[in-house]
Design a protein around this motif. Structure first.
Motif, PDB file in Angstrom:
ATOM      1  N   SER A   1       1.505   2.629 -13.939  1.00 17.68           N
ATOM      2  CA  SER A   1       0.786   2.305 -15.175  1.00 17.68           C
ATOM      3  C   SER A   1      -0.188   3.424 -15.553  1.00 17.68           C
ATOM      4  CB  SER A   1       0.040   0.971 -15.036  1.00 17.68           C
ATOM      5  OG  SER A   1      -0.998   1.060 -14.073  1.00 17.68           O
ATOM      6  N   MET A   2      -0.819   4.050 -14.569  1.00 23.70           N
ATOM      7  CA  MET A   2      -1.717   5.160 -14.872  1.00 23.70           C
ATOM      8  C   MET A   2      -0.928   6.369 -15.373  1.00 23.70           C
ATOM      9  SD  MET A   2      -4.747   6.270 -15.189  1.00 23.70           S
ATOM     10  CE  MET A   2      -5.837   5.154 -14.283  1.00 23.70           C
ATOM     11  N   TRP A   3       0.261   6.587 -14.815  1.00 27.11           N
ATOM     12  CA  TRP A   3       1.138   7.659 -15.313  1.00 27.11           C
ATOM     13  C   TRP A   3       1.475   7.404 -16.785  1.00 27.11           C
ATOM     14  CZ3 TRP A   3       6.122   7.285 -17.262  1.00 27.11           C
ATOM     15  CH2 TRP A   3       6.809   8.494 -17.443  1.00 27.11           C
ATOM     16  N   CYS A   4       1.825   6.164 -17.095  1.00 30.36           N
ATOM     17  CA  CYS A   4       2.132   5.805 -18.487  1.00 30.36           C
ATOM     18  C   CYS A   4       0.907   6.000 -19.372  1.00 30.36           C
ATOM     19  CB  CYS A   4       2.592   4.355 -18.582  1.00 30.36           C
ATOM     20  SG  CYS A   4       4.189   4.008 -17.833  1.00 30.36           S
TER      21      CYS A   4
ATOM     22  N   MET B   1       0.847  -1.199   0.000  1.00 30.85           N
ATOM     23  CA  MET B   1       0.000   0.000   0.000  1.00 30.85           C
ATOM     24  C   MET B   1       0.878   1.243   0.000  1.00 30.85           C
ATOM     25  SD  MET B   1      -2.839   1.747   0.131  1.00 30.85           S
ATOM     26  CE  MET B   1      -4.313   0.841   0.683  1.00 30.85           C
ATOM     27  N   PRO B   2       0.788   2.084  -1.029  1.00 34.75           N
ATOM     28  CA  PRO B   2      -0.075   2.022  -2.207  1.00 34.75           C
ATOM     29  C   PRO B   2       0.539   1.156  -3.306  1.00 34.75           C
ATOM     30  CG  PRO B   2       1.220   4.017  -2.267  1.00 34.75           C
ATOM     31  CD  PRO B   2       1.560   3.343  -0.970  1.00 34.75           C
ATOM     32  N   SER B   3      -0.251   0.830  -4.308  1.00 34.50           N
ATOM     33  CA  SER B   3       0.234   0.016  -5.416  1.00 34.50           C
ATOM     34  C   SER B   3       0.912   0.893  -6.464  1.00 34.50           C
ATOM     35  CB  SER B   3      -0.931  -0.738  -6.074  1.00 34.50           C
ATOM     36  OG  SER B   3      -0.510  -1.315  -7.295  1.00 34.50           O
ATOM     37  N   MET B   4       2.232   0.717  -6.609  1.00 34.75           N
ATOM     38  CA  MET B   4       2.936   1.464  -7.639  1.00 34.75           C
ATOM     39  C   MET B   4       2.761   0.829  -9.010  1.00 34.75           C
ATOM     40  SD  MET B   4       4.224   4.357  -6.833  1.00 34.75           S
ATOM     41  CE  MET B   4       2.548   4.519  -6.200  1.00 34.75           C
ATOM     42  N   HIS B   5       2.293  -0.416  -9.065  1.00 33.41           N
ATOM     43  CA  HIS B   5       1.932  -0.975 -10.364  1.00 33.41           C
ATOM     44  C   HIS B   5       0.802  -0.142 -10.980  1.00 33.41           C
ATOM     45  CE1 HIS B   5       4.399  -4.514  -9.638  1.00 33.41           C
ATOM     46  NE2 HIS B   5       4.120  -4.924 -10.866  1.00 33.41           N
ATOM     47  N   ILE B   6      -0.131   0.298 -10.142  1.00 26.71           N
ATOM     48  CA  ILE B   6      -1.220   1.139 -10.623  1.00 26.71           C
ATOM     49  C   ILE B   6      -0.747   2.574 -10.809  1.00 26.71           C
ATOM     50  CG2 ILE B   6      -3.429   2.183  -9.973  1.00 26.71           C
ATOM     51  CD1 ILE B   6      -3.621  -0.645 -11.114  1.00 26.71           C
ATOM     52  N   GLY B   7       0.003   3.094  -9.850  1.00 27.22           N
ATOM     53  CA  GLY B   7       0.478   4.470  -9.971  1.00 27.22           C
ATOM     54  C   GLY B   7       1.312   4.685 -11.218  1.00 27.22           C
TER      55      GLY B   7
ATOM     56  N   ARG C   1      -3.466   5.983 -28.379  1.00 24.82           N
ATOM     57  CA  ARG C   1      -4.065   6.629 -27.202  1.00 24.82           C
ATOM     58  C   ARG C   1      -5.011   5.672 -26.479  1.00 24.82           C
ATOM     59  NH1 ARG C   1      -6.671  12.096 -28.939  1.00 24.82           N
ATOM     60  NH2 ARG C   1      -6.579  12.461 -26.685  1.00 24.82           N
ATOM     61  N   VAL C   2      -5.758   4.887 -27.250  1.00 25.35           N
ATOM     62  CA  VAL C   2      -6.661   3.899 -26.642  1.00 25.35           C
ATOM     63  C   VAL C   2      -5.851   2.843 -25.889  1.00 25.35           C
ATOM     64  CG1 VAL C   2      -8.327   2.078 -27.127  1.00 25.35           C
ATOM     65  CG2 VAL C   2      -8.500   4.279 -28.320  1.00 25.35           C
ATOM     66  N   LEU C   3      -4.763   2.376 -26.480  1.00 26.19           N
ATOM     67  CA  LEU C   3      -3.905   1.410 -25.792  1.00 26.19           C
ATOM     68  C   LEU C   3      -3.352   2.000 -24.497  1.00 26.19           C
ATOM     69  CD1 LEU C   3      -1.820  -0.290 -28.648  1.00 26.19           C
ATOM     70  CD2 LEU C   3      -3.682  -1.277 -27.283  1.00 26.19           C
ATOM     71  N   GLY C   4      -3.056   3.301 -24.529  1.00 22.31           N
ATOM     72  CA  GLY C   4      -2.570   3.955 -23.324  1.00 22.31           C
ATOM     73  C   GLY C   4      -3.558   3.847 -22.174  1.00 22.31           C
ATOM     74  N   LEU C   5      -4.832   4.028 -22.446  1.00 25.18           N
ATOM     75  CA  LEU C   5      -5.857   3.921 -21.408  1.00 25.18           C
ATOM     76  C   LEU C   5      -6.110   2.478 -20.997  1.00 25.18           C
ATOM     77  CD1 LEU C   5      -8.509   6.565 -22.540  1.00 25.18           C
ATOM     78  CD2 LEU C   5      -6.690   6.802 -20.829  1.00 25.18           C
ATOM     79  N   LEU C   6      -5.954   1.545 -21.936  1.00 28.28           N
ATOM     80  CA  LEU C   6      -6.189   0.136 -21.619  1.00 28.28           C
ATOM     81  C   LEU C   6      -5.091  -0.437 -20.725  1.00 28.28           C
ATOM     82  CD1 LEU C   6      -7.452  -1.314 -25.031  1.00 28.28           C
ATOM     83  CD2 LEU C   6      -8.789  -0.825 -22.969  1.00 28.28           C
TER      84      LEU C   6
ATOM     85  N   GLY D   1      -2.582   4.088  -4.879  1.00 31.57           N
ATOM     86  CA  GLY D   1      -1.668   4.447  -5.960  1.00 31.57           C
ATOM     87  C   GLY D   1      -2.168   5.623  -6.773  1.00 31.57           C
ATOM     88  N   GLU D   2      -3.479   5.672  -7.029  1.00 31.36           N
ATOM     89  CA  GLU D   2      -4.055   6.780  -7.787  1.00 31.36           C
ATOM     90  C   GLU D   2      -3.959   8.085  -7.003  1.00 31.36           C
ATOM     91  OE1 GLU D   2      -4.596   6.419 -10.694  1.00 31.36           O
ATOM     92  OE2 GLU D   2      -5.651   4.586 -11.233  1.00 31.36           O
TER      93      GLU D   2
END
Length: 303
Positions: free
Chosen positions: A206-209, A198-204, A223-228, A251-252
Protein backbone atom coordinates in the motif's frame (compact mmCIF):
# COMPACT_ATOMS: atom_id res chain seq x y z
CA UNK A 1 56.79 -26.36 -44.23
CA UNK A 2 54.59 -23.39 -45.14
CA UNK A 3 54.82 -19.93 -43.74
CA UNK A 4 53.37 -19.41 -40.21
CA UNK A 5 49.79 -18.26 -40.11
CA UNK A 6 48.69 -14.93 -38.62
CA UNK A 7 47.45 -16.65 -35.45
CA UNK A 8 50.84 -18.41 -35.02
CA UNK A 9 52.69 -15.14 -35.57
CA UNK A 10 50.66 -13.58 -32.75
CA UNK A 11 51.49 -16.33 -30.31
CA UNK A 12 48.15 -18.13 -30.64
CA UNK A 13 46.12 -14.98 -30.12
CA UNK A 14 43.16 -14.00 -32.25
CA UNK A 15 43.85 -11.65 -35.17
CA UNK A 16 43.61 -7.96 -34.39
CA UNK A 17 40.42 -7.72 -36.45
CA UNK A 18 38.69 -10.40 -34.36
CA UNK A 19 39.90 -8.76 -31.15
CA UNK A 20 38.58 -5.39 -32.24
CA UNK A 21 35.23 -6.99 -33.21
CA UNK A 22 34.94 -8.61 -29.74
CA UNK A 23 35.78 -5.32 -28.06
CA UNK A 24 33.21 -3.58 -30.23
CA UNK A 25 30.52 -6.08 -29.24
CA UNK A 26 31.41 -5.67 -25.56
CA UNK A 27 31.31 -1.89 -25.83
CA UNK A 28 27.96 -2.10 -27.62
CA UNK A 29 26.56 -4.34 -24.89
CA UNK A 30 27.78 -1.99 -22.17
CA UNK A 31 26.26 0.96 -23.99
CA UNK A 32 22.92 -0.84 -24.20
CA UNK A 33 23.02 -1.65 -20.48
CA UNK A 34 23.78 2.00 -19.66
CA UNK A 35 20.95 3.13 -21.93
CA UNK A 36 18.57 0.64 -20.29
CA UNK A 37 19.50 1.98 -16.88
CA UNK A 38 19.03 5.60 -17.89
CA UNK A 39 15.77 4.98 -19.74
CA UNK A 40 14.25 1.48 -19.31
CA UNK A 41 12.33 0.18 -22.31
CA UNK A 42 8.62 -0.53 -22.20
CA UNK A 43 8.14 -4.29 -21.60
CA UNK A 44 5.84 -6.31 -23.80
CA UNK A 45 2.41 -6.82 -22.28
CA UNK A 46 2.41 -10.61 -22.67
CA UNK A 47 5.79 -10.84 -20.97
CA UNK A 48 4.68 -8.58 -18.15
CA UNK A 49 1.48 -10.53 -17.51
CA UNK A 50 3.39 -13.80 -17.48
CA UNK A 51 6.04 -12.35 -15.16
CA UNK A 52 3.51 -10.99 -12.67
CA UNK A 53 1.50 -14.22 -12.71
CA UNK A 54 4.61 -16.36 -12.23
CA UNK A 55 5.96 -14.10 -9.50
CA UNK A 56 2.72 -14.16 -7.53
CA UNK A 57 2.51 -17.94 -7.89
CA UNK A 58 6.06 -18.29 -6.52
CA UNK A 59 5.27 -15.80 -3.75
CA UNK A 60 2.19 -17.75 -2.67
CA UNK A 61 4.01 -21.06 -2.95
CA UNK A 62 6.97 -19.98 -0.84
CA UNK A 63 4.86 -18.07 1.68
CA UNK A 64 2.57 -21.00 2.30
CA UNK A 65 5.35 -23.60 2.22
CA UNK A 66 7.05 -22.15 5.29
CA UNK A 67 6.66 -24.58 8.21
CA UNK A 68 3.95 -23.36 10.56
CA UNK A 69 5.93 -23.38 13.79
CA UNK A 70 3.13 -22.37 16.11
CA UNK A 71 5.19 -22.44 19.31
CA UNK A 72 7.90 -20.26 17.78
CA UNK A 73 5.30 -17.96 16.21
CA UNK A 74 3.57 -17.52 19.59
CA UNK A 75 6.90 -16.81 21.25
CA UNK A 76 7.73 -14.15 18.67
CA UNK A 77 4.28 -12.59 19.16
CA UNK A 78 5.02 -12.32 22.87
CA UNK A 79 8.32 -10.59 22.11
CA UNK A 80 6.66 -8.08 19.81
CA UNK A 81 3.86 -7.38 22.29
CA UNK A 82 6.33 -6.86 25.14
CA UNK A 83 8.49 -4.59 22.97
CA UNK A 84 5.51 -2.44 22.08
CA UNK A 85 4.54 -2.20 25.75
CA UNK A 86 8.04 -1.03 26.60
CA UNK A 87 7.80 1.58 23.81
CA UNK A 88 4.35 2.69 24.94
CA UNK A 89 2.68 1.91 21.61
CA UNK A 90 0.78 -1.27 22.51
CA UNK A 91 -2.66 0.11 21.68
CA UNK A 92 -3.71 -2.48 19.09
CA UNK A 93 -6.06 -4.31 21.46
CA UNK A 94 -7.91 -1.12 22.41
CA UNK A 95 -8.36 -0.19 18.74
CA UNK A 96 -9.45 -3.72 17.88
CA UNK A 97 -12.14 -3.78 20.60
CA UNK A 98 -13.36 -0.23 19.93
CA UNK A 99 -13.88 -0.65 16.19
CA UNK A 100 -15.29 -4.16 16.57
CA UNK A 101 -18.24 -2.63 18.40
CA UNK A 102 -19.22 -0.76 15.20
CA UNK A 103 -20.53 -3.62 13.09
CA UNK A 104 -20.79 -1.92 9.68
CA UNK A 105 -17.35 -0.36 10.04
CA UNK A 106 -15.47 -3.50 11.00
CA UNK A 107 -17.29 -5.49 8.32
CA UNK A 108 -16.15 -2.97 5.73
CA UNK A 109 -12.61 -3.21 7.05
CA UNK A 110 -12.65 -7.00 6.72
CA UNK A 111 -13.54 -6.69 3.03
CA UNK A 112 -11.03 -3.87 2.61
CA UNK A 113 -8.31 -6.12 4.00
CA UNK A 114 -9.23 -8.98 1.68
CA UNK A 115 -9.65 -7.08 -1.59
CA UNK A 116 -7.93 -3.72 -1.93
CA UNK A 117 -4.52 -5.21 -1.20
CA UNK A 118 -4.69 -6.84 -4.65
CA UNK A 119 -7.10 -4.56 -6.53
CA UNK A 120 -5.25 -1.29 -5.89
CA UNK A 121 -1.80 -2.79 -6.48
CA UNK A 122 -2.85 -4.26 -9.84
CA UNK A 123 -4.59 -1.01 -10.74
CA UNK A 124 -1.44 1.03 -10.07
CA UNK A 125 0.65 -1.40 -12.14
CA UNK A 126 -1.75 -1.04 -15.08
CA UNK A 127 -1.75 2.77 -14.73
CA UNK A 128 2.05 2.81 -14.65
CA UNK A 129 2.28 0.62 -17.74
CA UNK A 130 -0.06 2.85 -19.72
CA UNK A 131 0.85 6.33 -18.48
CA UNK A 132 4.50 6.01 -17.39
CA UNK A 133 6.08 3.30 -19.56
CA UNK A 134 9.57 4.72 -19.05
CA UNK A 135 9.30 4.31 -15.28
CA UNK A 136 7.25 1.14 -15.18
CA UNK A 137 10.06 -1.44 -15.08
CA UNK A 138 12.04 0.38 -12.38
CA UNK A 139 9.02 1.05 -10.15
CA UNK A 140 7.83 -2.53 -10.59
CA UNK A 141 11.33 -3.71 -9.62
CA UNK A 142 10.92 -1.93 -6.28
CA UNK A 143 7.75 -3.95 -5.62
CA UNK A 144 9.42 -7.22 -6.60
CA UNK A 145 12.47 -6.67 -4.39
CA UNK A 146 10.24 -5.65 -1.46
CA UNK A 147 8.20 -8.83 -1.78
CA UNK A 148 11.28 -11.05 -2.12
CA UNK A 149 12.70 -9.68 1.14
CA UNK A 150 9.36 -10.25 2.84
CA UNK A 151 9.56 -13.95 1.95
CA UNK A 152 12.83 -14.15 3.86
CA UNK A 153 11.09 -12.61 6.87
CA UNK A 154 8.20 -15.09 6.65
CA UNK A 155 10.66 -17.99 6.67
CA UNK A 156 13.03 -16.92 9.43
CA UNK A 157 10.59 -15.06 11.69
CA UNK A 158 7.23 -16.85 11.90
CA UNK A 159 4.84 -14.63 13.85
CA UNK A 160 1.33 -15.19 15.15
CA UNK A 161 -0.94 -12.25 14.29
CA UNK A 162 -2.67 -10.58 17.27
CA UNK A 163 -6.01 -12.35 16.62
CA UNK A 164 -4.27 -15.74 16.99
CA UNK A 165 -2.07 -14.75 19.90
CA UNK A 166 -2.48 -17.01 22.93
CA UNK A 167 -4.11 -15.09 25.78
CA UNK A 168 -3.75 -11.87 23.81
CA UNK A 169 -7.36 -10.91 24.27
CA UNK A 170 -7.80 -9.83 20.64
CA UNK A 171 -10.98 -10.35 18.61
CA UNK A 172 -10.85 -12.19 15.29
CA UNK A 173 -13.27 -9.87 13.49
CA UNK A 174 -13.71 -12.22 10.53
CA UNK A 175 -15.04 -15.01 12.73
CA UNK A 176 -17.05 -12.71 14.99
CA UNK A 177 -18.93 -11.03 12.15
CA UNK A 178 -19.08 -14.05 9.80
CA UNK A 179 -17.36 -12.28 6.93
CA UNK A 180 -14.45 -13.17 4.73
CA UNK A 181 -11.51 -10.86 5.08
CA UNK A 182 -8.45 -12.92 5.88
CA UNK A 183 -6.83 -15.82 4.06
CA UNK A 184 -5.92 -17.23 7.45
CA UNK A 185 -9.44 -17.38 8.83
CA UNK A 186 -12.31 -19.69 8.00
CA UNK A 187 -12.07 -22.26 5.18
CA UNK A 188 -8.83 -20.75 3.83
CA UNK A 189 -6.97 -21.62 7.03
CA UNK A 190 -5.74 -24.90 5.56
CA UNK A 191 -4.28 -23.37 2.40
CA UNK A 192 -2.59 -20.29 3.85
CA UNK A 193 0.23 -19.89 6.33
CA UNK A 194 -1.32 -18.32 9.42
CA UNK A 195 2.01 -17.20 10.84
CA UNK A 196 3.41 -15.16 7.92
CA UNK A 197 2.69 -11.80 9.55
CA UNK A 198 6.15 -10.21 9.71
CA UNK A 199 6.70 -8.07 7.68
CA UNK A 200 3.28 -6.78 6.63
CA UNK A 201 2.98 -6.71 2.86
CA UNK A 202 -0.37 -4.98 3.21
CA UNK A 203 1.67 -2.00 4.39
CA UNK A 204 4.60 -2.56 2.04
CA UNK A 205 2.39 -2.78 -1.05
CA UNK A 206 0.00 0.00 0.00
CA UNK A 207 2.88 2.39 0.69
CA UNK A 208 4.38 1.51 -2.71
CA UNK A 209 1.03 2.35 -4.30
CA UNK A 210 0.65 5.54 -2.27
CA UNK A 211 4.12 6.89 -3.07
CA UNK A 212 3.78 6.03 -6.75
CA UNK A 213 0.47 7.88 -6.99
CA UNK A 214 1.77 10.83 -4.96
CA UNK A 215 4.89 11.38 -7.06
CA UNK A 216 3.46 10.65 -10.50
CA UNK A 217 -0.19 11.74 -10.46
CA UNK A 218 -0.99 15.25 -11.70
CA UNK A 219 -4.20 16.10 -9.85
CA UNK A 220 -3.74 17.21 -6.25
CA UNK A 221 -6.75 15.33 -4.92
CA UNK A 222 -5.47 12.10 -6.48
CA UNK A 223 -2.07 12.60 -4.87
CA UNK A 224 -3.74 13.16 -1.49
CA UNK A 225 -5.74 9.95 -1.91
CA UNK A 226 -2.47 8.19 -2.68
CA UNK A 227 -1.07 9.16 0.72
CA UNK A 228 -4.32 8.36 2.53
CA UNK A 229 -4.39 4.82 1.17
CA UNK A 230 -1.45 3.41 3.22
CA UNK A 231 -2.65 5.37 6.27
CA UNK A 232 -6.10 3.77 5.99
CA UNK A 233 -4.49 0.36 5.45
CA UNK A 234 -2.52 0.77 8.67
CA UNK A 235 -5.74 1.42 10.62
CA UNK A 236 -7.39 -1.61 8.99
CA UNK A 237 -4.62 -4.13 9.71
CA UNK A 238 -4.58 -3.05 13.36
CA UNK A 239 -8.36 -2.85 13.84
CA UNK A 240 -8.88 -6.33 12.35
CA UNK A 241 -6.05 -7.71 14.55
CA UNK A 242 -4.17 -9.06 11.55
CA UNK A 243 -0.92 -7.24 12.38
CA UNK A 244 1.02 -5.47 15.11
CA UNK A 245 2.44 -1.99 14.63
CA UNK A 246 5.89 -3.54 14.32
CA UNK A 247 4.75 -5.66 11.36
CA UNK A 248 4.04 -2.38 9.58
CA UNK A 249 7.51 -1.12 10.42
CA UNK A 250 8.93 -4.32 8.94
CA UNK A 251 6.97 -3.75 5.74
CA UNK A 252 8.27 -0.19 5.44
CA UNK A 253 11.86 -1.36 5.90
CA UNK A 254 11.44 -3.93 3.12
CA UNK A 255 10.10 -1.19 0.85
CA UNK A 256 13.04 1.07 1.70
CA UNK A 257 15.48 -1.66 0.66
CA UNK A 258 13.50 -2.11 -2.55
CA UNK A 259 13.86 1.58 -3.40
CA UNK A 260 17.57 1.58 -2.57
CA UNK A 261 18.16 -1.52 -4.71
CA UNK A 262 16.42 0.11 -7.68
CA UNK A 263 18.35 3.34 -7.06
CA UNK A 264 21.62 1.41 -7.22
CA UNK A 265 20.69 -0.46 -10.39
CA UNK A 266 19.16 2.41 -12.37
CA UNK A 267 21.50 5.11 -11.01
CA UNK A 268 18.47 7.28 -10.28
CA UNK A 269 15.40 7.38 -8.09
CA UNK A 270 12.72 5.50 -9.98
CA UNK A 271 10.27 8.41 -10.09
CA UNK A 272 12.88 10.65 -11.77
CA UNK A 273 13.33 8.40 -14.78
CA UNK A 274 11.86 9.61 -18.10
CA UNK A 275 8.12 9.16 -18.38
CA UNK A 276 8.52 7.72 -21.88
CA UNK A 277 11.49 5.55 -22.96
CA UNK A 278 14.02 7.54 -24.98
CA UNK A 279 13.63 5.26 -28.01
CA UNK A 280 9.89 5.96 -28.09
CA UNK A 281 10.17 9.73 -28.03
CA UNK A 282 9.14 11.31 -31.31
CA UNK A 283 11.88 13.41 -32.94
CA UNK A 284 11.13 17.09 -33.20
CA UNK A 285 9.67 17.98 -36.56
CA UNK A 286 11.81 20.42 -38.58
CA UNK A 287 10.50 23.95 -38.79
CA UNK A 288 9.49 24.78 -42.37
CA UNK A 289 10.06 28.41 -43.27
CA UNK A 290 7.90 29.78 -46.09
CA UNK A 291 9.96 30.47 -49.19
CA UNK A 292 8.84 34.09 -49.46
CA UNK A 293 10.35 34.83 -46.02
CA UNK A 294 13.82 34.32 -47.43
CA UNK A 295 13.32 36.30 -50.65
CA UNK A 296 14.38 39.71 -49.26
CA UNK A 297 17.59 38.21 -48.00
CA UNK A 298 18.25 36.62 -51.38
CA UNK A 299 17.45 39.85 -53.23
CA UNK A 300 19.71 41.92 -51.04
CA UNK A 301 22.51 39.40 -51.52
CA UNK A 302 22.21 39.71 -55.28
CA UNK A 303 22.47 43.49 -55.07
Amino acid sequence: MGEPTEIQQNGGRMPDGATRAAQTRTATLRARVREQRRSPARPRIWFELALIGLSYWIYSLVRNAVPEQESVAQKHAGWIWDLEHSLGIAVERSINHSIDSVGWLITGMNYYYATLHFVVTIGVLVWLYRRHPGRYVAVRTVLFVTTAIALVGFYFFPLAPPRLMTDGGFIDTVKTHSTWGSMASGPATHVSNQFAAMPSMHIGWSMWCGLTIFFLARRTWVRVLGLLYPAATLVVIVATANHFWMDAVGGELCLLVGFLAARWFYHSWVYRLPQVPAREEKPAEPVVVPEQWSEPAVSSARR
